[in-house]
Design an enzyme around this catalytic site. Structure first.
Site, PDB file in Angstrom:
ATOM      1  N   ASP A  36       0.872  -1.169   0.000  1.00 17.08           N
ATOM      2  CA  ASP A  36       0.000   0.000   0.000  1.00 17.08           C
ATOM      3  C   ASP A  36       0.918   1.231   0.000  1.00 17.08           C
ATOM      4  O   ASP A  36       2.096   1.135   0.364  1.00 17.08           O
ATOM      5  CB  ASP A  36      -0.876  -0.031   1.256  1.00 17.08           C
ATOM      6  CG  ASP A  36      -1.609   1.272   1.489  1.00 17.08           C
ATOM      7  OD1 ASP A  36      -2.298   1.731   0.568  1.00 17.08           O
ATOM      8  OD2 ASP A  36      -1.474   1.827   2.604  1.00 17.08           O
ATOM      9  N   ASP A  72      -0.227   5.021   0.843  1.00 24.54           N
ATOM     10  CA  ASP A  72      -0.511   6.075   1.816  1.00 24.54           C
ATOM     11  C   ASP A  72      -0.251   5.617   3.243  1.00 24.54           C
ATOM     12  O   ASP A  72      -0.860   4.650   3.727  1.00 24.54           O
ATOM     13  CB  ASP A  72      -1.959   6.532   1.686  1.00 24.54           C
ATOM     14  CG  ASP A  72      -2.249   7.154   0.335  1.00 24.54           C
ATOM     15  OD1 ASP A  72      -1.284   7.416  -0.410  1.00 24.54           O
ATOM     16  OD2 ASP A  72      -3.436   7.369   0.014  1.00 24.54           O
TER      17      ASP A  72
END
Length: 296
Positions: free
Chosen positions: A47, A49
């Site tokens: 991922d 963020d």
């Protein structure tokens, strides 16, 4: 007659998530130098963020585009509020999810893919490069050093995700795919935002395409929203986790890595709350102003 609506909406959301995942996997680039990895069966999925990068990549992108008068303040405030609500609430409100989906990336309608890519390169240098977490970057490099491929999986536009992956020397990226015709964005998405279940669909689609054994793969995220993706692989890892993911990871015996200091973590939480409050206040003020104008 109302009860059947929820299953139908859930089914539509699952269908759009699957479409988004397949589109993201199909658009995932593979760097030429990594076309022939030593370990062909395993890979790592990160991922972006708050996992690879401090803060939200779409926020850094939007701020940079706004400074370049890519869109108006009203457009970004509307999109930002709906996306913030979506990230916080998740999929519990199908009507709001549909609204968020229709508004996501709508501000790029009428602009060209080339334009976004060129500006994305500039914005990465000025707003994103210094926000990369060194610890997470080192983890990604460990996978590369072991001959494994490494992909980013993010709700950010795939064009930006690919820039981040390329700048970090990773294999490629999967992100939200915005529809474009003849190189010009229509303002619509292909399927759903690459969020939650859609990320899991993207990983499954890419694994099928690349012949990966998901039991030998790793996945990294900071958010409980990514549990569908984390639960797919044999080696899920919580990075800078939120409270829900941290509790789940501990219960499941997953590895946990936190590269924030206590003060930074607390400050991040306060900042997130402040931003959410500011967004809510701005939208409320805008609605009130609109209402007053309507009565005048």
């Amino acid at each position: 007659m109302s009860p059947p609506e929820k299953p139908r909406r859930a089914s539509n959301l699952q269908r759009r998530s699957k479409l988004a995942g397949e589109a993201a996997a199909a658009a995932a680039e593979v760097e030429t130098a990594l076309d022939h990895p030593v370990d062909t069966d395993s890979a790592a999925f990160f991922d972006v963020d708050n996992t690879v990068m401090q803060g939200a990549s779409i926020f850094h992108l939007a701020r940079g585009l706004h400074r370049r008068e890519f869109f108006t303040t009203r457009e970004i405030l509307g999109a930002a509020w709906k996306q913030a609500y979506f990230r916080i609430v998740g999929v519990e409100d199908p009507e709001h999810v549909a609204d968020a989906r229709s508004s996501a990336l709508s501000f790029i309608a009428g602009h060209t893919v080339t334009e976004l890519e060129e500006l994305g390169e500039e914005i990465f240098d000025e707003a994103m490069a210094h926000r990369i977490w060194p610890g997470t970057r080192a983890l990604a490099q460990l996978h590369l050093d072991e001959g494994q491929r490494v992909w980013l999986v993010t709700a950010a536009p795939i064009e930006i995700a690919q820039i981040i992956a390329r700048r970090l020397g990773l294999t490629g990226a999967m992100g939200t795919v915005a529809e474009h015709e003849n190189g010009v964005y229509t303002g619509r998405l292909v399927g759903e935002m690459l969020h939650g279940p859609a990320k899991a669909e993207a990983v499954k689609a890419l694994a099928a395409r690349e012949g990966l054994d998901l039991a030998r793969c790793s996945a990294y995220s900071d958010s409980a929203n990514d549990l569908p993706m984390l639960s797919l692989v044999g080696d899920p890892v919580a990075i800078n986790p939120d409270a829900t993911l941290r509790a789940h990871a501990r219960q499941q015996g997953w590895r946990i890595r936190d590269y924030r200091t206590g003060r930074k973590a607390a400050r991040a939480g306060l900042m997130a709350a402040a931003l959410a409050g500011a967004a809510a206040g701005t939208v409320a003020a805008g609605m009130a102003l609109k209402e007053r104008r309507g009565h005048s």
